[in-house]
Design a protein around this motif. Sequence first.
Motif, PDB file in Angstrom:
ATOM      1  N   TYR A  42      16.981  27.931  19.164  1.00 34.69           N
ATOM      2  CA  TYR A  42      16.719  26.959  20.221  1.00 34.69           C
ATOM      3  C   TYR A  42      15.531  26.074  19.846  1.00 34.69           C
ATOM      4  O   TYR A  42      15.597  24.842  19.981  1.00 34.69           O
ATOM      5  N   ARG A  43      14.474  26.693  19.379  1.00 31.76           N
ATOM      6  CA  ARG A  43      13.280  25.917  19.022  1.00 31.76           C
ATOM      7  C   ARG A  43      13.573  24.946  17.890  1.00 31.76           C
ATOM      8  O   ARG A  43      13.077  23.824  17.878  1.00 31.76           O
ATOM      9  N   ARG A  44      14.392  25.395  16.917  1.00 31.89           N
ATOM     10  CA  ARG A  44      14.750  24.501  15.821  1.00 31.89           C
ATOM     11  C   ARG A  44      15.624  23.354  16.330  1.00 31.89           C
ATOM     12  O   ARG A  44      15.432  22.193  15.936  1.00 31.89           O
ATOM     13  N   CYS A  45      16.558  23.648  17.207  1.00 35.58           N
ATOM     14  CA  CYS A  45      17.458  22.620  17.740  1.00 35.58           C
ATOM     15  C   CYS A  45      16.688  21.486  18.399  1.00 35.58           C
ATOM     16  O   CYS A  45      16.932  20.299  18.126  1.00 35.58           O
ATOM     17  N   PHE A  46      15.762  21.849  19.289  1.00 33.91           N
ATOM     18  CA  PHE A  46      15.158  20.860  20.175  1.00 33.91           C
ATOM     19  C   PHE A  46      13.765  20.417  19.745  1.00 33.91           C
ATOM     20  O   PHE A  46      13.076  19.727  20.497  1.00 33.91           O
ATOM     21  N   ALA A  47      13.378  20.787  18.517  1.00 31.62           N
ATOM     22  CA  ALA A  47      12.091  20.356  17.993  1.00 31.62           C
ATOM     23  C   ALA A  47      12.027  18.833  17.957  1.00 31.62           C
ATOM     24  O   ALA A  47      12.934  18.168  17.458  1.00 31.62           O
ATOM     25  N   GLY A  48      10.965  18.295  18.494  1.00 38.30           N
ATOM     26  CA  GLY A  48      10.765  16.845  18.475  1.00 38.30           C
ATOM     27  C   GLY A  48      11.332  16.096  19.655  1.00 38.30           C
ATOM     28  O   GLY A  48      11.066  14.892  19.805  1.00 38.30           O
ATOM     29  N   LEU A  49      12.099  16.757  20.510  1.00 36.46           N
ATOM     30  CA  LEU A  49      12.656  16.073  21.676  1.00 36.46           C
ATOM     31  C   LEU A  49      11.654  16.090  22.829  1.00 36.46           C
ATOM     32  O   LEU A  49      10.994  17.106  23.065  1.00 36.46           O
ATOM     33  N   HIS A  94      22.835  26.856  11.553  1.00 39.19           N
ATOM     34  CA  HIS A  94      21.458  27.321  11.375  1.00 39.19           C
ATOM     35  C   HIS A  94      21.489  28.579  10.520  1.00 39.19           C
ATOM     36  O   HIS A  94      22.124  29.565  10.884  1.00 39.19           O
ATOM     37  N   GLU A  95      20.850  28.479   9.334  1.00 50.25           N
ATOM     38  CA  GLU A  95      20.838  29.596   8.385  1.00 50.25           C
ATOM     39  C   GLU A  95      22.260  30.080   8.084  1.00 50.25           C
ATOM     40  O   GLU A  95      22.543  31.272   8.016  1.00 50.25           O
ATOM     41  N   GLY A  96      23.162  29.100   7.925  1.00 49.04           N
ATOM     42  CA  GLY A  96      24.535  29.397   7.549  1.00 49.04           C
ATOM     43  C   GLY A  96      25.447  29.835   8.678  1.00 49.04           C
ATOM     44  O   GLY A  96      26.638  30.054   8.461  1.00 49.04           O
ATOM     45  N   GLU A  97      24.909  29.926   9.894  1.00 49.99           N
ATOM     46  CA  GLU A  97      25.698  30.368  11.037  1.00 49.99           C
ATOM     47  C   GLU A  97      25.987  29.187  11.972  1.00 49.99           C
ATOM     48  O   GLU A  97      25.116  28.339  12.186  1.00 49.99           O
ATOM     49  N   LEU A 157      21.483  20.432  12.387  1.00 51.07           N
ATOM     50  CA  LEU A 157      21.694  20.601  13.826  1.00 51.07           C
ATOM     51  C   LEU A 157      21.600  19.253  14.532  1.00 51.07           C
ATOM     52  O   LEU A 157      20.771  18.409  14.180  1.00 51.07           O
ATOM     53  N   HIS A 158      22.453  19.054  15.518  1.00 51.24           N
ATOM     54  CA  HIS A 158      22.372  17.871  16.377  1.00 51.24           C
ATOM     55  C   HIS A 158      22.183  18.350  17.805  1.00 51.24           C
ATOM     56  O   HIS A 158      23.029  19.056  18.356  1.00 51.24           O
ATOM     57  N   ALA A 159      21.059  17.973  18.402  1.00 47.24           N
ATOM     58  CA  ALA A 159      20.760  18.392  19.768  1.00 47.24           C
ATOM     59  C   ALA A 159      20.502  17.178  20.630  1.00 47.24           C
ATOM     60  O   ALA A 159      20.044  16.135  20.147  1.00 47.24           O
ATOM     61  N   PHE A 160      20.832  17.305  21.906  1.00 43.51           N
ATOM     62  CA  PHE A 160      20.409  16.283  22.853  1.00 43.51           C
ATOM     63  C   PHE A 160      19.941  16.938  24.138  1.00 43.51           C
ATOM     64  O   PHE A 160      20.356  18.041  24.488  1.00 43.51           O
ATOM     65  N   ARG A 161      19.046  16.242  24.807  1.00 43.33           N
ATOM     66  CA  ARG A 161      18.475  16.674  26.087  1.00 43.33           C
ATOM     67  C   ARG A 161      18.619  15.516  27.057  1.00 43.33           C
ATOM     68  O   ARG A 161      18.207  14.395  26.760  1.00 43.33           O
TER      69      ARG A 161
END
Length: 208
Positions: free
Chosen positions: A190-197, A160-163, A139-143
Amino acid sequence: MHQHKLLLFIGLMLLYSNATFSQSLGEDETHIRTWNRFADQTLALHNKLIDELPVKRETDSGGYAHLPDFYREESYYHSGKLISRVQWEKETGDLHVIEVFIRDDQGRVVRDYTAAYLPEYHNAPTQTLVSFHAYNNGLHAFRSFDASGDLNVERCTGTHEGEPVELLVDLGSVFGSVEEDSELQQTPVYRRCFAGLPEKPGKYLEPQ
């Protein structure tokens, strides 16, 4: 073009068609001072990077439907990766749009800065963004925050999980739903996407 940059230029043209925006901005001296300072600091960061790094420069030009040859564009690359892009108004030499990309050891963007002025309107930038990026298991997320520190946009793409995942939370959109966004933020993807940001821009509100 990065997806959030597409949002930037769409936003620019929407603002350009809104005559009331210029009037309200002209009355807000704090906003003008803060956002112009952000643009100046982003330009200073660009100058610092191209002074410190061996870069390759590419030039181009472009514009808009009613101003087809409006700006000169300079793109700077280091080790084949884009580190900054600057557009200058051809007629006046004023800054039009600037983007600066901070990359990790793998060449991935971890932080980027953008400031953009409307065509032929230079009182203050109409869009400013500091964006933080995360790469979590496909996943690539930005905020993104504006120069006043307000959260502006969140986006996540990948799998995420193949989807396939395609999330967009545009807090500046008149079409958005607070309830829908709140529900989205409780989901595992959502939580997986933005974890650590970071949830606030902190010291990075000053481009560095």
